[in-house]
Design an enzyme around this catalytic site. Structure first.
Site, mmCIF file in Angstrom:
data_model
loop_
_atom_site.group_PDB
_atom_site.id
_atom_site.type_symbol
_atom_site.label_atom_id
_atom_site.label_comp_id
_atom_site.label_asym_id
_atom_site.label_seq_id
_atom_site.Cartn_x
_atom_site.Cartn_y
_atom_site.Cartn_z
ATOM 1 N N GLY A 71 0.806 -1.215 0.000
ATOM 2 C CA GLY A 71 0.000 0.000 0.000
ATOM 3 C C GLY A 71 0.842 1.269 0.000
ATOM 4 C CB THR A 72 3.877 2.244 1.899
ATOM 5 O OG1 THR A 72 3.268 1.991 3.162
ATOM 6 C CG2 THR A 72 4.782 3.458 1.998
ATOM 7 C CD GLN A 179 -7.396 -0.697 6.807
ATOM 8 O OE1 GLN A 179 -8.286 -1.502 7.125
ATOM 9 N NE2 GLN A 179 -6.165 -0.808 7.258
ATOM 10 C CB ALA A 200 -1.167 -8.838 -0.310
ATOM 11 C CG HIS A 201 0.143 -6.433 5.132
ATOM 12 N ND1 HIS A 201 -0.059 -6.022 6.430
ATOM 13 C CD2 HIS A 201 0.575 -5.335 4.462
ATOM 14 C CE1 HIS A 201 0.254 -4.735 6.533
ATOM 15 N NE2 HIS A 201 0.634 -4.295 5.355
ATOM 16 C CB THR A 237 13.164 -9.639 -10.438
ATOM 17 O OG1 THR A 237 14.319 -9.399 -11.241
ATOM 18 C CG2 THR A 237 12.662 -11.060 -10.629
ATOM 19 C CB CYS A 337 2.232 4.104 10.452
ATOM 20 S SG CYS A 337 1.370 2.953 9.390
HETATM 21 C C1 LIG Z 1 -1.787 -0.405 5.813
HETATM 22 C C2 LIG Z 1 -2.191 0.737 4.972
HETATM 23 C C3 LIG Z 1 -1.327 1.261 3.997
HETATM 24 C C4 LIG Z 1 0.078 0.749 3.824
HETATM 25 O O1 LIG Z 1 0.129 -0.509 3.232
HETATM 26 P P1 LIG Z 1 1.454 -1.387 3.376
HETATM 27 O O2 LIG Z 1 1.210 -2.548 2.469
HETATM 28 O O3 LIG Z 1 1.550 -1.772 4.818
HETATM 29 O O4 LIG Z 1 2.596 -0.549 2.927
HETATM 30 C C5 LIG Z 1 -1.769 2.298 3.225
HETATM 31 N N1 LIG Z 1 -3.006 2.802 3.385
HETATM 32 C C6 LIG Z 1 -3.863 2.331 4.292
HETATM 33 C C7 LIG Z 1 -5.226 2.916 4.403
HETATM 34 C C8 LIG Z 1 -3.482 1.282 5.120
HETATM 35 O O5 LIG Z 1 -4.333 0.831 6.043
#
Ligand SMILES: *Cc1c(COP(=O)(O)O)cnc(C)c1O
Length: 401
Positions: A71-72, A179, A200-201, A237, A337
Site C-alpha cells: 500500500g505504501t 482498507q 495484500a497483508h 524482478t 505507523c
Molecule cells: C496499511 C495501509 C497502507 C500501507 O500498506 P502497506 O502494504 O503496509 O505498505 C496504506 N493505506 C492504508 C489505508 C493502510 O491501512
C-alpha cells in the site's frame, strides 16, 4: 492464556489457501518471469494469470495493474508518479486531512518540489464533503487523493461524487482502497477513479505485496529506474510468490464481502453495546454503525464494519494497550505507523478530538477469525482496566467532582 487479535486493520494472518497457492512459486516454479526458458515461462504464466484475475476483480484491464510492494509504495507510485508526470501543466495537489502517512508524506515531498498542496478538512465523522472539495479543486489541480475507507475510524467516502468534482476540473483522482477492499465492493469502473492502491497483508495475504491500478492513458513517472518490468512503471524482478498470494487473497475476500460485512457489523454492535453499558464516558470515533439486524449490504455504506475506535477519557491509550496485552488481547492506538510516538493521531485531531481524548483512544479491529466469544471476553475485561486506569488519574477524578 487466550490470545485475541483485535488489530486486523494493522495486518492479518495469511489465509491457508493463500499460503498454499504461493508455495509452488518459491520452489519448484522459482523462475524469473523475464527469462526465456521454461522456468521463466512458468513464472510468467503465473504472473500474467494473476494480473488478469486482479484486473477482473477490480473491473480493470490487465495492462492497468502495476504490481508493487504494498500500500505504501502504491500510494507513492500513484500520487508522486502522476503529479510529476503533470508537473509542467498543473501544480496543485489536493488530499484529505485523514490520509495514511504514505499519502501525507508523499504530498509533503511534492510540496518541497514546488507543488501547491491543499488539505481538505473532514467533518466530525471523517467525511470530505463535495462542497469542501469543490472549493479546493481548480483548473491547476493535477490530482486529488482521498482514501475510500479510513484505517483508524472506518469512515467510507462517497468516492464517485468526489471523483465527479475532480474530473469536472480535469484533475486525476486517486483513492487508497487498502482498507476498503474485501470489506465493501471495490470496482474502478463504479468508483470512476484513475488510480487506486491495494495491499495484500490487510486482506489475509502476504506482507510486502500490493498493486496500483493506473487507468489506461494516465501517465506516471516511475519512482525507480532499472528495467521494463510492469511496463517500466515499477521496474525490478517481480515478486511472483507474493503476487500469487495477493491474487488469491483478493479472490477469496471478494466471495465473502456481504457475509463478512453483516457478521462483523453484528459483532461490532454487540461489542459497542456492551462497552457503552459498562463503561461511562466513552466516545465512538467515526460514523455510527448501521442497525445490527440488517440482512443485506446497505445501499450507502458509511463505515467499515470491523473498526471500533473508542475514546476513554481519563485513561491513557498506551496504558490501555499494555493492560489488554497482559490479558492476551492485541489492539492499537492511533495508527500502527505512528505507534511508539506519543503524538496524538492526526486523524482523530482532524475529526475534532482534543489531543487528550485522541491520546485516550483505542482501535479495536475485528476480522475473519473474530468470534462472539472473543467479543464477550474483551467486553468483560475492558471495564476493569478502564476503571483501574481512571482511578489513577487525578484529572479524571477532578472532572467528576
Ligand atoms: C496499511 C495501509 C497502507 C500501507 O500498506 P502497506 O502494504 O503496509 O505498505 C496504506 N493505506 C492504508 C489505508 C493502510 O491501512
Amino acid at each position: 492464556m487466550k490470545q485475541i487479535y483485535f488489530d486486523n486493520n494493522a495486518t492479518t494472518q495469511v489465509a491457508p489457501e493463500v499460503l498454499e497457492a504461493m508455495l509452488p512459486y518459491f520452489s519448484p516454479q522459482y523462475g524469473n518471469a523475464s527469462s526465456m526458458h521454461s522456468f521463466g515461462r512458468d513464472a510468467k504464466v503465473g504472473l500474467e494469470n494473476a494480473r488478469e484475475s486482479c484486473a477482473e476483480i477490480l473491473s480493470a484491464e490487465p495492462s492497468e495493474i502495476v504490481f508493487c510492494s504494498g500500500g505504501t509504495e502504491a500510494d507513492n507510485i500513484c500520487l508522486k508518479g502522476a503529479a510529476r508526470a503533470l508537473k509542467h501543466k498543473r501544480r496543485r495537489i489536493v488530499i484529505s486531512a485523514i490520509e495514511h502517512s504514505a499519502i501525507l508524506q508523499s504530498a509533503e515531498s511534492l510540496a518541497q518540489e514546488g507543488f501547491d498542496v491543499q488539505i481538505a478538512p473532514v467533518t466530525s465523522e471523517g467525511f470530505v464533503t463535495t462542497e469542501t472539495l469543490a472549493n479546493l479543486v481548480d483548473e491547476d489541480t493535477a490530482i486529488v487523493s482521498i482514501m475510500q475507507a479510513n484505517n483508524e475510524i472506518g469512515t467510507i467516502q462517497d468516492i464517485p461524487a468526489l471523483v465527479e468534482i475532480a474530473h469536472a476540473k480535469g484533475a486525476l483522482f486517486h483513492t487508497d482502497a487498502v482498507q476498503a477492499f474485501g470489506k465493501i465492493p471495490v470496482s474502478v469502473e463504479e468508483l470512476g477513479v484513475d488510480l487506486l492502491s491495494l495491499s495484500a497483508h490487510k486482506i489475509y495475504g502476504p506482507k510486502g505485496t500490493g498493486l496500483a491500478f493506473v487507468r489506461s492513458g494516465v501517465k506516471i513517472e516511475s519512482l525507480v529506474q532499472g528495467g521494463s518490468h510492469e511496463k517500466s512503471r515499477r521496474p525490478g524482478t517481480e515478486n511472483v510468490p507474493g503476487i500469487i498470494g495477493l491474487t488469491k487473497a483478493m479472490e477469496v475476500s471478494v466471495t465473502m464481502i456481504e457475509e463478512e460485512y453483516l457478521r462483523l457489523n453484528r459483532l461490532s454492535q454487540r461489542f459497542l453495546t456492551s462497552v457503552r453499558a459498562n463503561i461511562a464516558d466513552v466516545i465512538l470515533n467515526g460514523p455510527e454503525f448501521p442497525e445490527s439486524e440488517i440482512s443485506n449490504l446497505p445501499d450507502s455504506l458509511l463505515r467499515t464494519p470491523q473498526t471500533v475506535n473508542l475514546s476513554f477519557a481519563g485513561a491513557e491509550g498506551e496504558a490501555i494497550i499494555l493492560s489488554l496485552d497482559l490479558e492476551g488481547i492485541a489492539v492499537s492506538s492511533g495508527s500502527a505507523c505512528s505507534a511508539g510516538a506519543v503524538d496524538p493521531s492526526p486523524v482523530l485531531l482532524a475529526i475534532g478530538q482534543t489531543p487528550e481524548l485522541a491520546k485516550s483512544s483505542i482501535r479495536f479491529s475485528m476480522g475473519r477469525h473474530t468470534t462472539q466469544d472473543e467479543i464477550e471476553y474483551v467486553g468483560n475485561v475492558l471495564p476493569k482496566i478502564i476503571e483501574r486506569l481512571r482511578s489513577m488519574s487525578p484529572a479524571y477524578a477532578a472532572s467528576k467532582r
